[in-house]
Design a protein around this motif. Structure first.
Motif, PDB file in Angstrom:
ATOM      1  N   ARG A   1     -10.709  -9.973  10.266  1.00  0.00           N
ATOM      2  CA  ARG A   1     -11.829 -10.908  10.386  1.00  0.00           C
ATOM      3  C   ARG A   1     -12.260 -11.489   9.044  1.00  0.00           C
ATOM      4  N   THR A   2     -11.739 -10.952   7.969  1.00  0.00           N
ATOM      5  CA  THR A   2     -12.101 -11.419   6.627  1.00  0.00           C
ATOM      6  C   THR A   2     -11.267 -12.636   6.251  1.00  0.00           C
ATOM      7  N   ALA A   3     -11.933 -13.678   5.763  1.00  0.00           N
ATOM      8  CA  ALA A   3     -11.224 -14.885   5.332  1.00  0.00           C
ATOM      9  C   ALA A   3     -10.363 -14.560   4.118  1.00  0.00           C
ATOM     10  N   PRO A   4      -9.098 -15.004   4.086  1.00  0.00           N
ATOM     11  CA  PRO A   4      -8.230 -14.670   2.947  1.00  0.00           C
ATOM     12  C   PRO A   4      -8.527 -15.473   1.690  1.00  0.00           C
ATOM     13  N   VAL A   5      -9.195 -16.637   1.844  1.00  0.00           N
ATOM     14  CA  VAL A   5      -9.502 -17.498   0.703  1.00  0.00           C
ATOM     15  C   VAL A   5     -10.970 -17.892   0.772  1.00  0.00           C
ATOM     16  N   LEU A   6     -11.677 -17.744  -0.339  1.00  0.00           N
ATOM     17  CA  LEU A   6     -13.071 -18.166  -0.445  1.00  0.00           C
ATOM     18  C   LEU A   6     -13.190 -19.233  -1.520  1.00  0.00           C
ATOM     19  N   VAL A   7     -13.956 -20.263  -1.236  1.00  0.00           N
ATOM     20  CA  VAL A   7     -14.230 -21.299  -2.235  1.00  0.00           C
ATOM     21  C   VAL A   7     -15.402 -20.824  -3.086  1.00  0.00           C
ATOM     22  N   VAL A   8     -15.175 -20.651  -4.375  1.00  0.00           N
ATOM     23  CA  VAL A   8     -16.182 -20.098  -5.278  1.00  0.00           C
ATOM     24  C   VAL A   8     -17.027 -21.204  -5.917  1.00  0.00           C
ATOM     25  N   ALA A   9     -16.384 -22.287  -6.350  1.00  0.00           N
ATOM     26  CA  ALA A   9     -17.091 -23.376  -7.023  1.00  0.00           C
ATOM     27  C   ALA A   9     -16.210 -24.622  -6.961  1.00  0.00           C
ATOM     28  N   ALA A  10     -16.850 -25.771  -7.120  1.00  0.00           N
ATOM     29  CA  ALA A  10     -16.115 -27.040  -7.101  1.00  0.00           C
ATOM     30  C   ALA A  10     -16.642 -27.933  -8.207  1.00  0.00           C
ATOM     31  N   GLY A  11     -15.750 -28.733  -8.779  1.00  0.00           N
ATOM     32  CA  GLY A  11     -16.146 -29.677  -9.809  1.00  0.00           C
ATOM     33  C   GLY A  11     -16.559 -31.007  -9.211  1.00  0.00           C
TER      34      GLY A  11
ATOM     35  N   TRP B   1      -1.788 -10.944  -0.013  1.00  0.00           N
ATOM     36  CA  TRP B   1      -2.396 -12.182   0.456  1.00  0.00           C
ATOM     37  C   TRP B   1      -3.361 -11.952   1.616  1.00  0.00           C
ATOM     38  N   VAL B   2      -3.047 -10.999   2.470  1.00  0.00           N
ATOM     39  CA  VAL B   2      -3.811 -10.828   3.714  1.00  0.00           C
ATOM     40  C   VAL B   2      -4.746  -9.627   3.584  1.00  0.00           C
ATOM     41  N   PRO B   3      -6.070  -9.823   3.802  1.00  0.00           N
ATOM     42  CA  PRO B   3      -7.018  -8.697   3.737  1.00  0.00           C
ATOM     43  C   PRO B   3      -6.735  -7.683   4.839  1.00  0.00           C
ATOM     44  N   ASP B   4      -7.150  -6.441   4.625  1.00  0.00           N
ATOM     45  CA  ASP B   4      -6.963  -5.386   5.628  1.00  0.00           C
ATOM     46  C   ASP B   4      -7.723  -5.703   6.908  1.00  0.00           C
ATOM     47  N   ASP B   5      -8.918  -6.237   6.762  1.00  0.00           N
ATOM     48  CA  ASP B   5      -9.739  -6.605   7.921  1.00  0.00           C
ATOM     49  C   ASP B   5      -9.329  -7.999   8.376  1.00  0.00           C
TER      50      ASP B   5
ATOM     51  N   SER C   1      -6.341  -9.812  -3.068  1.00  0.00           N
ATOM     52  CA  SER C   1      -5.952  -9.392  -4.418  1.00  0.00           C
ATOM     53  C   SER C   1      -7.122  -9.398  -5.394  1.00  0.00           C
ATOM     54  N   GLY C   2      -8.281  -9.950  -4.976  1.00  0.00           N
ATOM     55  CA  GLY C   2      -9.437  -9.999  -5.864  1.00  0.00           C
ATOM     56  C   GLY C   2      -9.237 -10.910  -7.046  1.00  0.00           C
ATOM     57  N   LEU C   3      -8.424 -11.946  -6.865  1.00  0.00           N
ATOM     58  CA  LEU C   3      -8.067 -12.843  -7.957  1.00  0.00           C
ATOM     59  C   LEU C   3      -8.763 -14.191  -7.794  1.00  0.00           C
TER      60      LEU C   3
END
Length: 410
Positions: free
Chosen positions: A347-357, A341-345, A370-372
């Motif tokens: 400072r990196t956000a753990p969740v990114l919003v890719v798209a919205a309906g 769940w937690v990135p190594d860095d 996890s790259g998921l």
């Protein structure tokens, strides 16, 4: 041995119980609301006139959509800049009853790139496989048997003359291009306007920006098969050209909105041909993956992630915002058994919003460590795993048509 036929009484009693339940309108509606797909609604509408009256009632459809928003059939992924991959279609998980609809959507989009979409209407650039001929465009429907509606060639752009800079370096209608240092960048967007009687009204918008923080817009509107007079506007935008190129944008009514890294949304009023700004909520100003969502009625939705929390805001389009939903992504995705769940860095956000309906009904998020990529339906919190992270800059979800097209019973 007793070979007498079974008594008809139990069967009659069961039939009477079913009739008692289905004869009660309130109970019938509660049962129909438990169907999890619009395709099942269409099948249920075939039972009888009474059922189709209940199912097609606007109040029922509003309740159903709140519980079961239109499902995404496929994702259109587009990269920008030199060396980016061609646009591609990304399949998404779907129940068996939607396989045929998804296959038809993917077949519909072969040899064409999606410029914009509105509830089953797609504005597409058609691949004529002739590099010499200019691109051709059409309005395409996801409905079975619908014919393309060609649109005339958009007018040429002269927005580069509105801001100083050296000569342009190429570009495609829906894919702005990277430029060398000291240059300017030009991109054209073709966007569908709200539903119109002719069904083919759209906007041709050319944006040009340079490295001295100026942006120019030149636009024309297609109505009744004729492109209108071109209008233009110029303003300052003190952010990098790369940030401008990758900015998420959205057309809502007669206003075009574009995200910036400056704590506000840059807007363009198509009626007055003027730029304006919309202040972001304080909690969202430092977020790097803000996404806009077109509302069903008025205003504007804004979605962003802060840590593992997903925040949904509704605004008036002028700078007044109200927080309408907060979701724990970690709780919603717990059943996926995510290993990291937690990135190594840190400072990196753990969740990114890719798209919205549209109407903030669903959102695609990337779990960075996890790259998921997952799809979360915000109304019922249902979550589906989509696949590995997508490298493209713009992800466009293409969903089912709403409301469903019901049969006409004689």
């Amino acid at each position: 041995m007793d070979r007498r036929p079974p008594s008809p009484e139990p069967a009659a009693a069961a039939a009477a119980a079913v009739a008692l339940v289905l004869g009660n309108d309130d109970l019938l509606v509660d049962i129909l609301l438990r169907l999890d797909s619009p395709t099942w609604l269409v099948r249920a509408a075939l039972v009888c006139r009474r059922w189709i009256r209940r199912i097609s009632d606007p109040a029922f459809l509003r309740r159903f959509r709140g519980l079961h928003p239109p499902r995404v059939l496929v994702l259109s992924a587009v990269g920008i800049g030199f060396g980016s991959s061609p646009p591609r279609l990304v399949p998404v998980p779907r129940p068996p009853e939607l396989v045929a609809a998804a296959r038809r959507a993917i077949g519909t989009l072969r040899r064409s790139d999606v410029c914009d979409r509105r509830n089953g209407r797609l504005l597409v650039e058609i691949d004529d496989r002739d590099p010499i001929k200019p691109s051709t465009f059409a309005i395409r429907s996801l409905l079975r048997g619908a014919q393309d509606k060609p649109i005339p060639q958009p007018p040429p752009s002269h927005s580069s003359s509105l801001v100083p800079g050296p000569a342009l370096i190429g570009g495609e209608p829906d894919r702005p291009c990277l430029v060398r240092s000291g240059g300017i960048c030009h991109g054209r967007r073709l966007l569908l306007l709200d539903d119109a009687p002719d069904g083919v009204s759209c906007l041709s918008l050319s944006l040009t920006y340079n490295d001295v923080h100026e942006i120019a817009a030149e636009f024309s509107i297609l109505q009744s098969g004729v492109w209108g007079v071109k209008r233009s506007a110029v303003t300052k935008l003190p952010q990098s050209m790369l940030d401008t190129m990758r900015a998420h944008d959205l057309l809502v009514g007669t206003k075009f909105y574009m995200m910036t890294t400056l704590g506000y949304i840059l807007g363009l009023d198509l009626v007055t041909a003027t730029f304006f700004t919309v202040k972001l909520p304080d909690e969202a100003r430092n977020c790097k993956t803000l996404k806009l969502s077109r509302p069903q009625h008025s205003g504007l939705y804004l979605i962003h992630a802060k840590g593992f929390q997903l925040h949904v805001w509704h605004g008036d389009g002028l700078g007044q915002w109200a927080l309408v939903d907060t979701i724990s992504v970690r709780d919603a995705c717990a059943h996926l058994k995510v290993r990291r769940w937690v990135p190594d860095d840190a400072r990196t956000a753990p969740v990114l919003v890719v798209a919205a309906g549209d109407n903030a009904e669903f959102v695609f998020v990337e779990l960075v460590a996890s790259g998921l990529v997952c799809c979360i339906q915000l109304g019922n919190r249902a979550v589906e795993k989509v696949g590995p992270r997508m490298r493209e800059d713009f992800i466009c979800p293409i969903a089912m048509v709403w409301p469903p097209i019901f049969p006409v019973l004689k």
